[in-house]
Write a protein that holds these residues in place. Structure first.
Motif, mmCIF file in Angstrom:
data_model
loop_
_atom_site.group_PDB
_atom_site.id
_atom_site.type_symbol
_atom_site.label_atom_id
_atom_site.label_comp_id
_atom_site.label_asym_id
_atom_site.label_seq_id
_atom_site.Cartn_x
_atom_site.Cartn_y
_atom_site.Cartn_z
ATOM 1 N N MET A 86 13.106 -12.827 24.448
ATOM 2 C CA MET A 86 14.536 -13.022 24.696
ATOM 3 C C MET A 86 14.808 -13.198 26.186
ATOM 4 O O MET A 86 15.572 -14.070 26.581
ATOM 5 C CB MET A 86 15.359 -11.848 24.162
ATOM 6 C CG MET A 86 16.862 -12.075 24.322
ATOM 7 S SD MET A 86 17.881 -10.590 24.122
ATOM 8 C CE MET A 86 17.763 -9.891 25.762
ATOM 9 N N LEU A 87 14.177 -12.368 27.016
ATOM 10 C CA LEU A 87 14.398 -12.467 28.462
ATOM 11 C C LEU A 87 13.967 -13.836 28.978
ATOM 12 O O LEU A 87 14.685 -14.453 29.783
ATOM 13 C CB LEU A 87 13.656 -11.350 29.188
ATOM 14 C CG LEU A 87 14.118 -9.919 28.882
ATOM 15 C CD1 LEU A 87 13.213 -8.907 29.573
ATOM 16 C CD2 LEU A 87 15.578 -9.700 29.264
ATOM 17 N N THR A 88 12.837 -14.319 28.505
ATOM 18 C CA THR A 88 12.365 -15.644 28.924
ATOM 19 C C THR A 88 13.296 -16.733 28.430
ATOM 20 O O THR A 88 13.700 -17.624 29.194
ATOM 21 C CB THR A 88 10.932 -15.890 28.403
ATOM 22 O OG1 THR A 88 10.078 -14.887 28.949
ATOM 23 C CG2 THR A 88 10.427 -17.271 28.787
ATOM 24 N N ARG A 89 13.642 -16.686 27.165
ATOM 25 C CA ARG A 89 14.495 -17.715 26.561
ATOM 26 C C ARG A 89 15.848 -17.804 27.251
ATOM 27 O O ARG A 89 16.384 -18.886 27.462
ATOM 28 C CB ARG A 89 14.674 -17.414 25.062
ATOM 29 C CG ARG A 89 15.541 -18.404 24.314
ATOM 30 C CD ARG A 89 15.520 -18.143 22.819
ATOM 31 N NE ARG A 89 15.802 -16.773 22.440
ATOM 32 C CZ ARG A 89 17.023 -16.235 22.359
ATOM 33 N NH1 ARG A 89 18.090 -16.958 22.658
ATOM 34 N NH2 ARG A 89 17.183 -14.974 21.983
ATOM 35 N N LEU A 90 16.411 -16.648 27.616
ATOM 36 C CA LEU A 90 17.738 -16.619 28.244
ATOM 37 C C LEU A 90 17.672 -16.654 29.769
ATOM 38 O O LEU A 90 18.703 -16.585 30.427
ATOM 39 C CB LEU A 90 18.497 -15.368 27.783
ATOM 40 C CG LEU A 90 18.810 -15.297 26.289
ATOM 41 C CD1 LEU A 90 19.527 -14.001 25.955
ATOM 42 C CD2 LEU A 90 19.613 -16.504 25.820
ATOM 43 N N ASN A 91 16.454 -16.742 30.320
ATOM 44 C CA ASN A 91 16.258 -16.791 31.773
ATOM 45 C C ASN A 91 16.839 -15.560 32.474
ATOM 46 O O ASN A 91 17.503 -15.659 33.503
ATOM 47 C CB ASN A 91 16.843 -18.084 32.353
ATOM 48 C CG ASN A 91 16.288 -18.401 33.721
ATOM 49 O OD1 ASN A 91 15.157 -18.044 34.039
ATOM 50 N ND2 ASN A 91 17.080 -19.053 34.540
ATOM 51 N N ILE A 92 16.571 -14.394 31.889
ATOM 52 C CA ILE A 92 17.050 -13.118 32.425
ATOM 53 C C ILE A 92 15.893 -12.426 33.125
ATOM 54 O O ILE A 92 14.783 -12.378 32.606
ATOM 55 C CB ILE A 92 17.588 -12.220 31.285
ATOM 56 C CG1 ILE A 92 18.822 -12.871 30.657
ATOM 57 C CG2 ILE A 92 17.901 -10.812 31.797
ATOM 58 C CD1 ILE A 92 19.297 -12.173 29.392
ATOM 59 N N THR A 93 16.169 -11.885 34.313
ATOM 60 C CA THR A 93 15.161 -11.083 35.000
ATOM 61 C C THR A 93 15.552 -9.617 34.909
ATOM 62 O O THR A 93 16.737 -9.285 34.776
ATOM 63 C CB THR A 93 14.986 -11.489 36.469
ATOM 64 O OG1 THR A 93 16.236 -11.337 37.150
ATOM 65 C CG2 THR A 93 14.512 -12.932 36.588
ATOM 66 N N ILE A 94 14.552 -8.747 34.976
ATOM 67 C CA ILE A 94 14.791 -7.317 34.813
ATOM 68 C C ILE A 94 13.987 -6.535 35.843
ATOM 69 O O ILE A 94 12.850 -6.890 36.148
ATOM 70 C CB ILE A 94 14.423 -6.854 33.381
ATOM 71 C CG1 ILE A 94 14.683 -5.362 33.187
ATOM 72 C CG2 ILE A 94 13.017 -7.215 33.036
ATOM 73 C CD1 ILE A 94 14.465 -4.864 31.771
#
Length: 104
Positions: A86-94
């Motif tokens: 999900m993080l990759t697909r939505l281009n979210i960094t954590i």
């Protein structure tokens, strides 16, 4: 000693709604776990239009936090949810970390 679990997410504006739905699911899931004290979520806007989300969950101790992490992973498996995907697909960094209170 309380354990404070802090996540900082950088979320593109067009990914915000889906991210918030997932965040609400997780926050509701952890609230009934042993050792849970409280959680909070904050947001701010970055200059480039991204949204920065910070979540803070407070646990009674390290052992109960570790058990909660295991329970969350088991729940993800049960429902077929893949956080890294999900993080990759939505281009979210954590950025993620566990902290302890500074005693005064």
């Amino acid at each position: 000693m309380n354990q404070i679990f802090i996540d900082r997410f950088v979320v593109p504006k067009n990914s915000f709604e889906e991210f918030v739905q997932r965040m609400k699911y997780n926050r509701n899931f952890i609230k009934n776990m042993p050792g849970f004290i409280k959680d909070e979520a904050y947001k701010s806007s970055a200059e480039n239009g991204n949204i920065i989300i910070v979540t803070v969950a407070v646990w009674e101790n390290e052992e109960l936090l570790l058990k909660a992490k295991e329970a969350v992973q088991a729940e993800y498996k049960r429902i077929g949810f893949n956080l890294p995907e999900m993080l990759t697909r939505l281009n979210i960094t954590i950025e993620r970390g566990t902290y302890k209170e500074i005693e005064s």
